[in-house]
Design a protein around this motif. Structure first.
Motif, PDB file in Angstrom:
ATOM      1  N   TRP A 290       9.392   7.757  -3.216  1.00 40.64           N
ATOM      2  CA  TRP A 290       8.347   7.179  -2.372  1.00 40.64           C
ATOM      3  C   TRP A 290       7.050   7.976  -2.415  1.00 40.64           C
ATOM      4  O   TRP A 290       7.023   9.153  -2.722  1.00 40.64           O
ATOM      5  CB  TRP A 290       8.827   7.031  -0.930  1.00 40.64           C
ATOM      6  CG  TRP A 290       9.456   8.264  -0.337  1.00 40.64           C
ATOM      7  CD1 TRP A 290      10.794   8.554  -0.261  1.00 40.64           C
ATOM      8  CD2 TRP A 290       8.780   9.394   0.239  1.00 40.64           C
ATOM      9  NE1 TRP A 290      10.992   9.776   0.338  1.00 40.64           N
ATOM     10  CE2 TRP A 290       9.779  10.315   0.657  1.00 40.64           C
ATOM     11  CE3 TRP A 290       7.441   9.718   0.444  1.00 40.64           C
ATOM     12  CZ2 TRP A 290       9.458  11.536   1.269  1.00 40.64           C
ATOM     13  CZ3 TRP A 290       7.115  10.931   1.052  1.00 40.64           C
ATOM     14  CH2 TRP A 290       8.139  11.819   1.462  1.00 40.64           C
ATOM     15  N   ILE A 291       5.975   7.246  -2.068  1.00 39.25           N
ATOM     16  CA  ILE A 291       4.639   7.823  -1.879  1.00 39.25           C
ATOM     17  C   ILE A 291       4.087   7.232  -0.589  1.00 39.25           C
ATOM     18  O   ILE A 291       4.073   6.005  -0.424  1.00 39.25           O
ATOM     19  CB  ILE A 291       3.684   7.477  -3.034  1.00 39.25           C
ATOM     20  CG1 ILE A 291       4.256   7.917  -4.380  1.00 39.25           C
ATOM     21  CG2 ILE A 291       2.310   8.093  -2.811  1.00 39.25           C
ATOM     22  CD1 ILE A 291       3.476   7.375  -5.574  1.00 39.25           C
ATOM     23  N   GLY A 292       3.647   8.074   0.317  1.00 41.69           N
ATOM     24  CA  GLY A 292       3.033   7.609   1.557  1.00 41.69           C
ATOM     25  C   GLY A 292       1.627   8.149   1.692  1.00 41.69           C
ATOM     26  O   GLY A 292       1.353   9.292   1.320  1.00 41.69           O
ATOM     27  N   ILE A 293       0.717   7.325   2.211  1.00 40.21           N
ATOM     28  CA  ILE A 293      -0.677   7.737   2.414  1.00 40.21           C
ATOM     29  C   ILE A 293      -1.110   7.304   3.803  1.00 40.21           C
ATOM     30  O   ILE A 293      -0.849   6.171   4.214  1.00 40.21           O
ATOM     31  CB  ILE A 293      -1.627   7.092   1.380  1.00 40.21           C
ATOM     32  CG1 ILE A 293      -1.094   7.233  -0.051  1.00 40.21           C
ATOM     33  CG2 ILE A 293      -3.032   7.682   1.483  1.00 40.21           C
ATOM     34  CD1 ILE A 293      -1.855   6.407  -1.080  1.00 40.21           C
ATOM     35  N   ASP A 294      -1.772   8.196   4.527  1.00 42.04           N
ATOM     36  CA  ASP A 294      -2.376   7.796   5.798  1.00 42.04           C
ATOM     37  C   ASP A 294      -3.578   8.684   6.082  1.00 42.04           C
ATOM     38  O   ASP A 294      -3.605   9.858   5.697  1.00 42.04           O
ATOM     39  CB  ASP A 294      -1.391   7.871   6.954  1.00 42.04           C
ATOM     40  CG  ASP A 294      -1.804   6.939   8.089  1.00 42.04           C
ATOM     41  OD1 ASP A 294      -1.284   5.810   8.151  1.00 42.04           O
ATOM     42  OD2 ASP A 294      -2.666   7.327   8.908  1.00 42.04           O
ATOM     43  N   ILE A 295      -4.542   8.119   6.782  1.00 39.46           N
ATOM     44  CA  ILE A 295      -5.802   8.818   7.031  1.00 39.46           C
ATOM     45  C   ILE A 295      -5.796   9.574   8.351  1.00 39.46           C
ATOM     46  O   ILE A 295      -6.737  10.298   8.667  1.00 39.46           O
ATOM     47  CB  ILE A 295      -6.974   7.817   6.986  1.00 39.46           C
ATOM     48  CG1 ILE A 295      -8.307   8.549   6.760  1.00 39.46           C
ATOM     49  CG2 ILE A 295      -7.008   6.960   8.257  1.00 39.46           C
ATOM     50  CD1 ILE A 295      -9.456   7.625   6.420  1.00 39.46           C
TER      51      ILE A 295
END
Length: 467
Positions: A290-295
């Protein structure tokens, strides 16, 4: 520089991360649950140790978009940089139709991100975009422009019963999930997501199966039937054990169905708006990468906490975008003092999900965080007051914290500073006295903690707070 993939958690703008860190044709499935432009501010409600709801709230994100000079720049860049005539024509046409309003700003934000998602998907990859009816009709046309209308597979209606009731219209009890493939050959594991048969649908049953009015016999699949494109999966009730307190959290059952149906073990799952990390938890459970991105750092700390508590994962993935040195900390503080505050508190082992902790934003009366602890065999709660400073500091700050600790009838105060404390500050803190816990262990009434010492692990949370 683009690196070979391993489980990754990125803190930052997903457009920047997609462009610079995710290579082309590397992802098998993308699930995204972006803000819906619903004109709502989503806030985190905190719980105190006695179960009471805190009046302090953290704004996780403001789900409203505005047209401004940055959006105008993004509009021009999307049209000129990507050279996708369908997307360019869509944006130009929508601007003529809608004008430069909130919805147009939202679509302008989504367009380059969807183009980057298309790029990073493998040729047999799929996308599931989760939205609500406030923007779904516009988003579908935009996805058609990016992926091609022939690659549209389903408009899935997720039905649920939780939530408020309408008084001037019918109760709004569904979300929409668009299912697109990048090409004609894509993964679809229908046997992994079959559901039990309910009734016979007008067929007559017999020992050999079900028979229709024409006498044709059909033998049901022992694994169940193929789900329809409407899914009756309960939303999370307020007191569900699965809840982590995130306002837009989706149930694991929903993400499990999506990921099981359209990916295989070892595949790469990407969530570019990962929020509290339900897609990541589902992928980890189902043995996907998995890859997760959040600002928002509040999302990153929530996911780190879930991975640690549910899987014991502290070192099995990489985190990018978090400060690793003083220069990075200064940059974060310059970009967002509130994100700096959340990050600093996480260095102290404080996460808003923990029932023993609280984080405050806005007018806070001199309180940036609270750490609760037991003091005595009777389980009596006491608290430490925390202040975070990223700018210039002086002895006045220590005196003010001292006053807040006394006002709140707290046991101790902790002053976290990005800049070095002055000698007068150190002397003032030392003169404030000590606190003795029920074990007769002594702690300073006021403790000054430097961010540099936390980064270098010269001081650990267990040495700061009473236990």
């Amino acid at each position: 520089m683009i690196k070979a993939h391993k489980n990754m958690l990125y803190f930052g703008d997903n457009l920047f991360v997609l462009k610079t860190h995710i290579k082309s044709d590397s992802v098998d499935l993308i699930y995204l649950d972006p803000p819906f432009n619903s004109n709502r501010d989503y806030n985190q409600i905190f719980t105190y140790p006695d179960g009471a709801k805190s009046t302090a709230q953290i704004e996780v994100f403001e789900d409203t978009w505005y047209w401004n000079s940055d959006v105008e720049k993004s509009f021009a860049e999307t049209i000129n940089y990507y050279h996708n005539n369908l997307v360019s024509n869509f944006l130009i046409s929508m601007r003529q139709l809608l004008g430069t309003n909130q919805m147009m700003a939202y679509l302008t934000m989504m367009a380059p991100r969807l183009l980057e998602m298309y790029r990073v998907l493998k040729t047999n990859g799929v996308l599931f975009l989760h939205c609500d009816p406030s923007a779904s009709h516009y988003l579908k046309m935009l996805i058609d422009a990016v992926f091609g209308f022939k690659n549209f597979q389903n408009e899935i209606i997720w039905c649920y019963r939780q939530g408020g009731r309408g008084k001037r219209n019918f109760a709004k009890k569904h979300d929409i999930i668009f299912f697109y493939s990048k090409g004609r050959d894509y993964t679809f594991n229908i046997d992994e997501v079959r559901v039990p048969y309910k009734g016979t649908g007008g067929y007559q049953t017999s020992g050999k199966g079900v028979t229709n009015s024409n006498g044709k016999t059909y033998i049901p699949n022992e694994k169940g039937k193929v789900p329809e494109d409407w899914w009756d999966i309960p939303a999370l009730p307020p007191m569900a054990k699965e809840r982590v307190g995130y306002p837009t959290q989706k149930p694991l059952a929903l993400l499990n169905r999506i990921i099981k149906s359209s990916s295989n073990k070892g595949d790469v799952i990407l969530d570019p708006f990962c929020g509290c990390g339900t897609a990541i938890v589902s992928a980890q459970n189902l043995e996907r990468n998995w890859i997760g991105i959040d600002i928002t750092h509040i999302a990153i700390t929530t996911i780190k906490d879930r991975l640690d508590k549910e899987f014991g994962m502290a070192n099995n993935y990489e985190i990018a975008g978090e400060p690793i040195d003083i220069e990075g900390a200064k940059q974060l503080a310059e970009n967002s003092r509130f994100q700096f505050q959340i990050w600093s508190l996480s260095l102290l082992g404080i996460n808003y999900k923990d029932d023993f902790n609280s984080i405050k934003k806005g007018p806070d009366g001199g309180i940036d965080g609270i750490r609760f602890f037991y003091d005595g065999d009777g389980g009596k709660f006491k608290k430490s007051i925390i202040q975070i400073k990223s700018g210039k500091v002086s002895v006045k700050d220590i005196r003010e914290l001292n006053a807040v600790v006394e006002r709140e009838n707290a046991a101790t105060g902790v002053f976290v500073t990005l800049n070095p404390p002055t000698r007068n500050m150190i002397n003032e803190a030392a003169g404030a006295g000590i606190f003795r816990n029920y074990k007769e262990k002594e702690y300073p009434f006021i403790t000054i903690v430097k961010i540099s010492d936390l980064l270098l692990h010269k001081i650990l949370p267990r040495n700061i707070f009473p236990d």
